[in-house]
Design a protein around this motif. Structure first.
Motif, PDB file in Angstrom:
ATOM      1  N   SER A  96       0.840  -1.200   0.000  1.00 19.49           N
ATOM      2  CA  SER A  96       0.000   0.000   0.000  1.00 19.49           C
ATOM      3  C   SER A  96       0.872   1.246   0.000  1.00 19.49           C
ATOM      4  CB  SER A  96      -0.952  -0.025   1.197  1.00 19.49           C
ATOM      5  OG  SER A  96      -1.950   0.965   1.075  1.00 19.49           O
ATOM      6  N   ALA A  97       0.323   2.339   0.551  1.00 15.91           N
ATOM      7  CA  ALA A  97       0.979   3.635   0.387  1.00 15.91           C
ATOM      8  C   ALA A  97       0.800   4.509   1.625  1.00 15.91           C
ATOM      9  CB  ALA A  97       0.412   4.329  -0.848  1.00 15.91           C
ATOM     10  N   PHE A  98       1.094   5.773   1.443  1.00 17.97           N
ATOM     11  CA  PHE A  98       0.957   6.833   2.454  1.00 17.97           C
ATOM     12  C   PHE A  98      -0.342   6.699   3.243  1.00 17.97           C
ATOM     13  CE2 PHE A  98      -0.817  10.972   3.520  1.00 17.97           C
ATOM     14  CZ  PHE A  98       0.244  11.659   4.108  1.00 17.97           C
ATOM     15  N   ASN A  99      -1.422   6.364   2.532  1.00 17.30           N
ATOM     16  CA  ASN A  99      -2.746   6.278   3.166  1.00 17.30           C
ATOM     17  C   ASN A  99      -2.751   5.390   4.396  1.00 17.30           C
ATOM     18  OD1 ASN A  99      -2.757   6.508   0.186  1.00 17.30           O
ATOM     19  ND2 ASN A  99      -4.923   7.000   0.459  1.00 17.30           N
ATOM     20  N   THR A 100      -1.976   4.295   4.353  1.00 17.84           N
ATOM     21  CA  THR A 100      -1.969   3.342   5.463  1.00 17.84           C
ATOM     22  C   THR A 100      -1.567   4.017   6.771  1.00 17.84           C
ATOM     23  OG1 THR A 100      -1.440   1.530   3.950  1.00 17.84           O
ATOM     24  CG2 THR A 100      -0.966   1.171   6.287  1.00 17.84           C
ATOM     25  N   ALA A 101      -0.615   4.932   6.697  1.00 14.64           N
ATOM     26  CA  ALA A 101      -0.107   5.586   7.898  1.00 14.64           C
ATOM     27  C   ALA A 101      -1.107   6.563   8.498  1.00 14.64           C
ATOM     28  CB  ALA A 101       1.205   6.302   7.589  1.00 14.64           C
ATOM     29  N   VAL A 102      -1.902   7.230   7.656  1.00  4.77           N
ATOM     30  CA  VAL A 102      -2.764   8.304   8.164  1.00  4.77           C
ATOM     31  C   VAL A 102      -4.243   7.935   8.158  1.00  4.77           C
ATOM     32  CG1 VAL A 102      -1.097  10.037   7.395  1.00  4.77           C
ATOM     33  CG2 VAL A 102      -3.033   9.453   5.911  1.00  4.77           C
ATOM     34  N   MET A 103      -4.574   6.738   7.706  1.00  3.29           N
ATOM     35  CA  MET A 103      -5.979   6.338   7.591  1.00  3.29           C
ATOM     36  C   MET A 103      -6.791   6.580   8.858  1.00  3.29           C
ATOM     37  SD  MET A 103      -7.272   2.694   6.013  1.00  3.29           S
ATOM     38  CE  MET A 103      -6.096   2.763   4.667  1.00  3.29           C
ATOM     39  N   PRO A 104      -6.293   6.210  10.039  1.00  4.41           N
ATOM     40  CA  PRO A 104      -7.099   6.438  11.248  1.00  4.41           C
ATOM     41  C   PRO A 104      -7.335   7.911  11.561  1.00  4.41           C
ATOM     42  CG  PRO A 104      -5.407   4.780  11.639  1.00  4.41           C
ATOM     43  CD  PRO A 104      -5.084   5.437  10.333  1.00  4.41           C
ATOM     44  N   LEU A 105      -6.532   8.798  10.981  1.00  7.59           N
ATOM     45  CA  LEU A 105      -6.704  10.230  11.232  1.00  7.59           C
ATOM     46  C   LEU A 105      -7.825  10.836  10.397  1.00  7.59           C
ATOM     47  CD1 LEU A 105      -2.939  11.345  11.200  1.00  7.59           C
ATOM     48  CD2 LEU A 105      -4.355  10.787  13.197  1.00  7.59           C
ATOM     49  N   VAL A 106      -8.203  10.159   9.294  1.00 10.40           N
ATOM     50  CA  VAL A 106      -9.173  10.759   8.372  1.00 10.40           C
ATOM     51  C   VAL A 106     -10.445   9.938   8.196  1.00 10.40           C
ATOM     52  CG1 VAL A 106      -7.388  12.001   7.091  1.00 10.40           C
ATOM     53  CG2 VAL A 106      -8.060   9.721   6.350  1.00 10.40           C
ATOM     54  N   LEU A 107     -10.421   8.668   8.596  1.00 11.87           N
ATOM     55  CA  LEU A 107     -11.587   7.802   8.421  1.00 11.87           C
ATOM     56  C   LEU A 107     -12.122   7.342   9.773  1.00 11.87           C
ATOM     57  CD1 LEU A 107     -10.394   5.467   5.507  1.00 11.87           C
ATOM     58  CD2 LEU A 107     -11.912   7.438   5.332  1.00 11.87           C
TER      59      LEU A 107
END
Length: 322
Positions: free
Chosen positions: A92-103
């Protein structure tokens, strides 16, 4: 007594080949590389490169599964729920690291609940504008958007993407307050941009620079510390009036929490070797992707810094997970 000892020894020798046949990981089962994004994206390409190298270098059977949806959450959850035995990996990508912050639905902690194996590549972001718009610079876009905010919208390829955070920062820094419209991937966002249904997009150069060839999309600036050799006439965001505005997407490999360290280190070594391969370097560079070679410890520090930066940005604008 002597006969019993000899019998035990004989049984041990007979059993030895079977124990040896099990061997170290990987052995006897296919490795699944789950990609939470559709085929054709950089995430997918790098996941397939990982699967290819697992087969070539380790003799494993490796397959890529594209489990899309939920801004990457569906595929990520599949890995979180998998056994920590090295036979399920996340590409995966960048999203994996910040996913809990935005979803709101992302209840995991990427640093606590996943084992990071490697970071593989990175790509600077580029801002592009619909070819139907006359503006040629970032400053002209900001002025026009402030004068007529209802005429301007900016696409978000996915919640939690690097482009999503870059857009939030663009709005914060410029005061343009562009209306953000979320899409399910870069391609549908690009399609609407080409058709003039949306005006702007900030996303990885890997996906956007090739789209500028026919004029339906025009690049304005690159969010990198220096110009790209593949687009030398494209100014940096700093040159366009936003000093320090630097964003990149990056790509990596994770495994379920508890995956043995020796497996994680083996994958890390394999991907470092891959990203030093001159043929791979040339292939990725031609697509505006920069290979990354880092130890697991270095990648952990990098991801921790990315999460801190994202947290501070989202807190500064009072962002509420969607």
């Amino acid at each position: 007594m002597r006969r019993r000892e000899l019998t035990a020894m004989a049984l041990g020798l007979l059993a030895a080949p079977a124990v040896h046949a099990q061997g170290p990981w990987p052995q006897g089962r296919p490795i699944r590389v789950i990609c939470p994004w559709p085929p054709g994206a950089a995430n997918d390409m790098l996941a397939r490169l990982l699967a290819q190298r697992l087969q070539e270098k380790l003799g494993a059977t490796a397959v890529v599964e594209n489990r899309t949806g939920g801004a990457g959450l569906i595929g990520t959850n599949a890995v979180l729920q998998a056994a920590p035995d090295g036979y399920t990996l996340l590409g995966s990508a960048f999203n994996t690291a910040v996913m809990p912050l935005v979803l709101r639905g992302a209840t995991f902690d990427p640093q606590r609940d996943l084992e990071v194996m490697a970071r593989t590549a990175q790509a600077p972001l580029v801002m592009v504008i619909s070819g139907q718009r006359p503006q040629r610079t970032v400053a002209e876009v900001v002025a026009a958007a402030k004068a007529n905010p209802r005429d301007w919208g900016i696409a978000i390829s996915s919640l939690g993407s690097a482009g999503h955070l870059a857009t939030i920062e663009f709005n914060r820094r410029t005061g343009a307050n562009l209306d953000m419209v979320t899409y399910r991937g870069t391609q549908p966002a690009l399609t609407d941009l080409m058709g003039g249904n949306i005006q702007l997009l900030i996303d990885p150069s890997f996906a956007l620079l090739p789209a500028t060839a026919d004029g339906r999309v025009r690049a304005l600036a690159i969010a990198a510390p220096r110009r790209s050799s593949l687009a030398p006439d494209l100014p940096t965001m700093a040159e366009a009036g936003l000093p320090g505005y630097e964003f990149q997407s990056w790509y990596g490999v994770w495994a379920p929490k508890g995956t043995p360290n020796e497996i994680c280190e083996r994958v890390n070594g394999l991907m470092q070797e891959t990203m030093r391969d001159p043929a791979i370097v040339q292939r990725l560079t031609a697509q505006v992707l920069e290979p990354v070679t880092e130890s697991i410890a270095e990648t952990r520090r990098f991801i921790a810094a990315e999460i801190t930066r994202a947290s501070e940005l989202l807190r500064s604008v009072n962002y509420q997970p969607e």
